[in-house]
Scaffold this motif. Structure first.
Motif, short mmCIF file in Angstrom:
data_model
loop_
_atom_site.label_atom_id
_atom_site.label_comp_id
_atom_site.label_asym_id
_atom_site.label_seq_id
_atom_site.Cartn_x
_atom_site.Cartn_y
_atom_site.Cartn_z
N ARG A 43 -58.13 109.11 3.64
CA ARG A 43 -56.71 109.37 3.36
C ARG A 43 -55.88 108.11 3.59
O ARG A 43 -56.15 107.33 4.51
N LEU A 44 -54.88 107.91 2.74
CA LEU A 44 -53.90 106.85 2.95
C LEU A 44 -52.51 107.39 2.64
O LEU A 44 -52.34 108.31 1.85
N ARG A 45 -51.53 106.77 3.27
CA ARG A 45 -50.15 107.19 3.10
C ARG A 45 -49.25 105.98 3.34
O ARG A 45 -49.41 105.28 4.35
N TYR A 46 -48.33 105.71 2.42
CA TYR A 46 -47.40 104.61 2.63
C TYR A 46 -46.08 104.89 1.92
O TYR A 46 -46.03 105.60 0.92
N ARG A 47 -45.03 104.30 2.46
CA ARG A 47 -43.69 104.51 1.93
C ARG A 47 -43.39 103.46 0.86
O ARG A 47 -43.76 102.29 1.00
N VAL A 48 -42.73 103.89 -0.20
CA VAL A 48 -42.39 103.01 -1.31
C VAL A 48 -41.02 103.39 -1.85
O VAL A 48 -40.47 104.44 -1.52
N VAL A 49 -40.50 102.53 -2.70
CA VAL A 49 -39.33 102.88 -3.51
C VAL A 49 -39.72 102.67 -4.98
O VAL A 49 -40.16 101.58 -5.36
N SER A 50 -39.61 103.72 -5.77
CA SER A 50 -39.85 103.63 -7.21
C SER A 50 -38.52 103.56 -7.93
O SER A 50 -37.50 104.07 -7.45
N PHE A 51 -38.54 102.93 -9.09
CA PHE A 51 -37.34 102.77 -9.90
C PHE A 51 -37.45 103.65 -11.14
O PHE A 51 -38.51 103.69 -11.79
N LEU A 52 -36.38 104.34 -11.46
CA LEU A 52 -36.28 105.07 -12.72
C LEU A 52 -35.31 104.31 -13.61
O LEU A 52 -34.14 104.15 -13.27
N PHE A 53 -35.82 103.82 -14.73
CA PHE A 53 -34.98 103.10 -15.69
C PHE A 53 -34.80 103.94 -16.95
O PHE A 53 -35.78 104.33 -17.58
N ASP A 54 -33.54 104.22 -17.29
CA ASP A 54 -33.23 104.69 -18.63
C ASP A 54 -33.29 103.45 -19.52
O ASP A 54 -32.56 102.47 -19.29
N LEU A 55 -34.15 103.46 -20.53
CA LEU A 55 -34.38 102.24 -21.30
C LEU A 55 -33.15 101.79 -22.08
O LEU A 55 -33.09 100.63 -22.50
N ASP A 56 -32.17 102.68 -22.24
CA ASP A 56 -30.93 102.28 -22.90
C ASP A 56 -29.95 101.62 -21.93
O ASP A 56 -28.92 101.11 -22.36
N GLU A 57 -30.26 101.62 -20.64
CA GLU A 57 -29.32 101.11 -19.63
C GLU A 57 -29.72 99.78 -19.04
O GLU A 57 -28.95 99.20 -18.25
N ILE A 58 -30.89 99.27 -19.38
CA ILE A 58 -31.40 98.09 -18.66
C ILE A 58 -30.51 96.88 -18.85
O ILE A 58 -30.25 96.13 -17.90
N ASP A 59 -29.99 96.68 -20.06
CA ASP A 59 -29.10 95.53 -20.27
C ASP A 59 -27.81 95.67 -19.46
O ASP A 59 -27.29 94.68 -18.92
N ASP A 60 -27.28 96.88 -19.38
CA ASP A 60 -26.08 97.11 -18.57
C ASP A 60 -26.37 96.84 -17.10
O ASP A 60 -25.54 96.25 -16.39
N LEU A 61 -27.52 97.28 -16.60
CA LEU A 61 -27.90 96.99 -15.22
C LEU A 61 -28.00 95.49 -15.00
O LEU A 61 -27.57 94.97 -13.95
N HIS A 62 -28.55 94.79 -15.96
CA HIS A 62 -28.69 93.32 -15.89
C HIS A 62 -27.31 92.65 -15.76
O HIS A 62 -27.14 91.71 -14.98
N ARG A 63 -26.35 93.15 -16.51
CA ARG A 63 -25.00 92.55 -16.47
C ARG A 63 -24.25 92.92 -15.19
O ARG A 63 -23.49 92.10 -14.64
N ARG A 64 -24.45 94.11 -14.69
CA ARG A 64 -23.62 94.62 -13.61
C ARG A 64 -24.15 94.32 -12.21
O ARG A 64 -23.36 94.18 -11.27
N LEU A 65 -25.48 94.23 -12.07
CA LEU A 65 -26.06 94.10 -10.74
C LEU A 65 -26.41 92.65 -10.41
O LEU A 65 -26.96 91.93 -11.24
N ARG A 66 -26.12 92.25 -9.21
CA ARG A 66 -26.39 90.89 -8.77
C ARG A 66 -27.87 90.68 -8.48
O ARG A 66 -28.41 89.60 -8.69
N PHE A 67 -28.54 91.73 -7.97
CA PHE A 67 -29.92 91.58 -7.51
C PHE A 67 -30.96 92.13 -8.48
O PHE A 67 -32.12 92.34 -8.11
N PHE A 68 -30.54 92.36 -9.71
CA PHE A 68 -31.47 92.84 -10.73
C PHE A 68 -31.24 92.09 -12.03
O PHE A 68 -30.10 91.82 -12.43
N SER A 69 -32.34 91.74 -12.71
CA SER A 69 -32.26 91.08 -14.00
C SER A 69 -33.30 91.63 -14.95
O SER A 69 -34.32 92.20 -14.53
N ARG A 70 -33.03 91.45 -16.24
CA ARG A 70 -33.99 91.78 -17.27
C ARG A 70 -34.57 90.49 -17.84
O ARG A 70 -33.84 89.61 -18.30
#
Length: 286
Positions: A33-60
């Motif tokens: 058995r293994l167990r570990y904590r993670v963070v997954s990202f859900l991207f709406d593919l129509d929003e990625i460019d907007d996220l790129h423009r708006r967020l400082r710590f994320f880019s496309r």
């Protein structure tokens, strides 16, 4: 109380973070058995460019703390990721399932990424979930997807989607190819869950799952996620190899890697039968 501009954007946004836990449990031939904590990202593919423009710590397609590179997903090409997935859907007779497409995955973190499983949720114009693409990667650089339509009889009373298919792609040297997958998917909302039971003629031998809770995708939450899960994608790869050492020491059978499937995608009927493989040859990341 009136919402601020950022709060309004967040409430209307489909993209999000899901902080949660990954578990793997082997029940045969030995317990592991293994167990570990993670963070997954859900991207709406129509929003990625907007996220790129708006967020400082994320880019496309550029280096950043977190970044989404189109060539890491889909067909492995540098073209627009939604166009790649639409092409897969259309070639498999599911062109009506591309009105909105979301992907649950890991992004690049400081330029590095590895996704054991990326899940695409493909919606129709009426908002109904029409298909799910389960895109599996192994540590040898190969990738293969199982595209399964979502029909009315796939849902249970709680809205969980049940799907199945035969294994057709080598993932772990400690698991043979004669196996089947059963998926239980709680589509993204306030929570998300992806549960996979892998079985052979003797029954289930591996259960794997991710379950997470939704938070908004803001710079503050991105920075917090980086602090809580530093170099997470690199740790995923290191963890896979470390667990392989444990399995080898426990005496698990080693299975040689076969030739990868000729085609990139296996289309699977809703009853779990593989009908055909299509959508491009080759499985290597570009």
């Amino acid at each position: 109380m009136a919402q601020s501009g950022e709060q309004k954007v967040m409430s209307e946004q489909g993209s999000a973070l899901y902080q949660g836990v990954v578990t793997h449990q082997r029940v045969r031939p030995r317990q592991h058995r293994l167990r570990y904590r993670v963070v997954s990202f859900l991207f709406d593919l129509d929003e990625i460019d907007d996220l790129h423009r708006r967020l400082r710590f994320f880019s496309r397609n550029r280096f950043n703390l977190f970044s989404f590179h189109d060539r890491d997903f889909g067909q492995g090409e540098r073209t627009d990721i939604k166009a790649q997935i639409l092409d897969i859907l259309q070639k498999n007779g599911l062109g009506d399932c591309g009105a909105r497409i979301e992907i649950l995955c890991y992004p690049r973190i400081l330029g590095f990424v590895f996704n054991p499983l990326s899940v695409y949720f493909c919606y129709r114009e009426d908002g109904g979930l029409g298909a799910i693409l389960h895109d599996v990667s192994n540590t040898f650089g190969d990738r293969h997807g199982y595209l399964i339509p979502v029909t009315d009889d796939c849902h249970d009373a709680k809205g969980v989607v049940h799907q199945q298919c035969a294994k057709g792609f080598y993932v772990s040297p400690f698991i043979g190819m004669k196996a089947d997958y059963r998926f239980r998917i709680c589509p993204p909302g306030e929570k998300v869950a992806v549960v996979i039971a892998e079985s052979d003629d003797a029954g289930v031998f591996l259960n794997a799952a991710f379950a997470g809770n939704r938070t908004s995708m803001t710079d503050r939450n991105l920075l917090s996620a980086f602090v809580r899960y530093p170099l997470m994608t690199l740790k995923v790869v290191a963890g896979i190899h470390w667990e392989a050492v444990h399995l080898w020491r426990k005496g698990f059978t080693f299975h040689r890697r076969p030739t990868p499937p000729e085609n990139r995608i296996t289309y699977v009927a809703s009853n779990g039968a593989a009908l055909l493989s299509t959508s491009g040859k080759g499985n290597h990341h570009a």
